[in-house]
Design a protein around this motif. Structure first.
Motif, mmCIF file in Angstrom:
data_model
loop_
_atom_site.group_PDB
_atom_site.id
_atom_site.type_symbol
_atom_site.label_atom_id
_atom_site.label_comp_id
_atom_site.label_asym_id
_atom_site.label_seq_id
_atom_site.Cartn_x
_atom_site.Cartn_y
_atom_site.Cartn_z
ATOM 1 N N TRP A 13 0.828 -1.199 0.000
ATOM 2 C CA TRP A 13 0.000 0.000 0.000
ATOM 3 C C TRP A 13 0.857 1.241 0.000
ATOM 4 N N ASP A 14 0.421 2.189 -0.806
ATOM 5 C CA ASP A 14 1.160 3.436 -0.952
ATOM 6 C C ASP A 14 0.156 4.560 -0.686
ATOM 7 N N GLN A 17 -0.127 7.307 -3.480
ATOM 8 C CA GLN A 17 -0.835 6.921 -4.720
ATOM 9 C C GLN A 17 -2.328 6.769 -4.445
ATOM 10 N N ASP A 51 -4.916 5.060 6.022
ATOM 11 C CA ASP A 51 -3.938 5.989 6.607
ATOM 12 C C ASP A 51 -4.513 6.798 7.779
ATOM 13 N N SER A 75 2.693 0.428 6.127
ATOM 14 C CA SER A 75 2.840 1.810 5.647
ATOM 15 C C SER A 75 1.605 2.644 5.978
ATOM 16 N N THR A 217 -1.713 -2.919 -6.698
ATOM 17 C CA THR A 217 -0.778 -3.111 -5.578
ATOM 18 C C THR A 217 -0.477 -4.604 -5.381
ATOM 19 N N ARG A 220 2.412 -5.290 -7.660
ATOM 20 C CA ARG A 220 3.654 -4.636 -7.224
ATOM 21 C C ARG A 220 4.297 -5.431 -6.086
#
Ligand SMILES: C[S@@+](CC[C@H](N)C(=O)[O-])C[C@H]1O[C@@H](n2cnc3c(N)ncnc32)[C@H](O)[C@@H]1O
Length: 264
Positions: A13-14, A17, A51, A75, A217, A220
């Motif tokens: 997870w980003d 993005q 987040d 993250s 994701t 990735r």
């Protein structure tokens, strides 16, 4: 192309993005919140809280006595830590096995699709509720859109048996199945609907950027950087052939919103 197992502790997870389309992704969150009946100082759980930005907003908006955010991505949890405090806490956990007790509201936006066996998971979430407790869940239901169908086809071609499963296609039930489930679980009042969210993107190519924040994701996580970039470019080419290179592009995205309240 070779596939590798996800490295332990390496999260795909980003938050950056994911938040590129924050406004579009946020609307269903607030639509779900608007289904909640008022409760004074509720005890709230936000499962798959990401987040923590929206968890914190929900905590304030509901005047919550306490709110617990549960996440399994390192993250996302690291980003969430910035919002903790004032009876808002975050913990590492797997929403598919999570169980609590005495919560007034169990809320989950865009996370349940990642785990299988919704009847069993929702039974556990329901058991975490106090009397008159409310369950509010939003899941995407867009598996038949080319954005997902093209990716499934490409993944099967390139990775064969190692292709990661499409969670929306594999896990998400039909709206009426959620209605039957809520009834079986003893929810006295319920509301289940399929809603089409229309997102006007600058171009059809932006669907790829959208998918990089969610479904891509999974790739990735499994592929080396070059292999991942190759897959994304192939995906872009096929998707634009399927959608046409419209500018702007209207991304019609189906989602299921479900809400239930236990007897008082
Ligand atoms: C699409 S994001 C939604 C985040 C947040 N709920 C929001 O509305 O912005 C899905 C989140 O669910 C988390 N997630 C996925 N599977 C999970 C699991 N089994 N246990 C805990 N969290 C999970 C992901 O790490 C990700 O942060």
């Amino acid at each position: 192309m070779s596939a590798k197992e996800p490295e332990p502790g390496r999260s795909p997870w980003d938050p950056g993005q994911y938040n590129r389309f924050a406004a579009e992704r946020e609307q269903p969150f607030w639509d779900l919140r608007s289904r909640l009946e008022p409760v004074t100082s509720p005890r709230v759980a936000d499962l798959g809280c990401g987040d923590g930005r929206l968890t914190a907003a929900l905590h304030r908006e509901l005047g919550a006595g306490s709110t617990l955010g549960i996440e399994n991505s390192a993250s996302m949890l690291a980003a969430a830590a910035a919002h903790a405090g004032d009876a808002l806490t975050f913990a590492s956990g797997d929403v598919s096995t999570w169980a609590g007790s005495g919560f007034d509201i169990v809320f989950s936006n865009a996370a349940l699709q990642w785990v299988p066996d919704h009847p069993q998971v929702l039974e556990r979430w329901r058991a975490s509720l106090a009397r008159a407790g409310q369950l509010a869940v939003q899941v995407p239901a867009n598996a038949d859109h080319p954005s997902h169908a093209v990716l499934r086809g490409l993944a099967a071609e390139r990775l064969g048996a190692n292709a990661p499963a499409d969670p929306v296609a594999g896990n998400v039930l039909r709206p009426e199945e959620y209605a039957l489930l809520l009834d079986r679980l003893g929810f006295e009042r319920q509301h289940v609907r399929l809603q089409v969210y229309t997102h006007r993107l600058a171009s059809a190519g932006d669907v790829v950027e959208w998918m990089k924040g969610t479904s891509l994701t999974r790739f990735r996580q499994r592929l080396g950087p070059e292999e991942y970039e190759g897959l994304v470019e192939d995906y872009r080419g096929r998707l634009l052939r399927a959608l046409g290179d419209d500018r702007p592009y209207l991304y019609a995205f189906k989602r299921i919103l479900l809400w239930g309240r236990l007897p008082r």
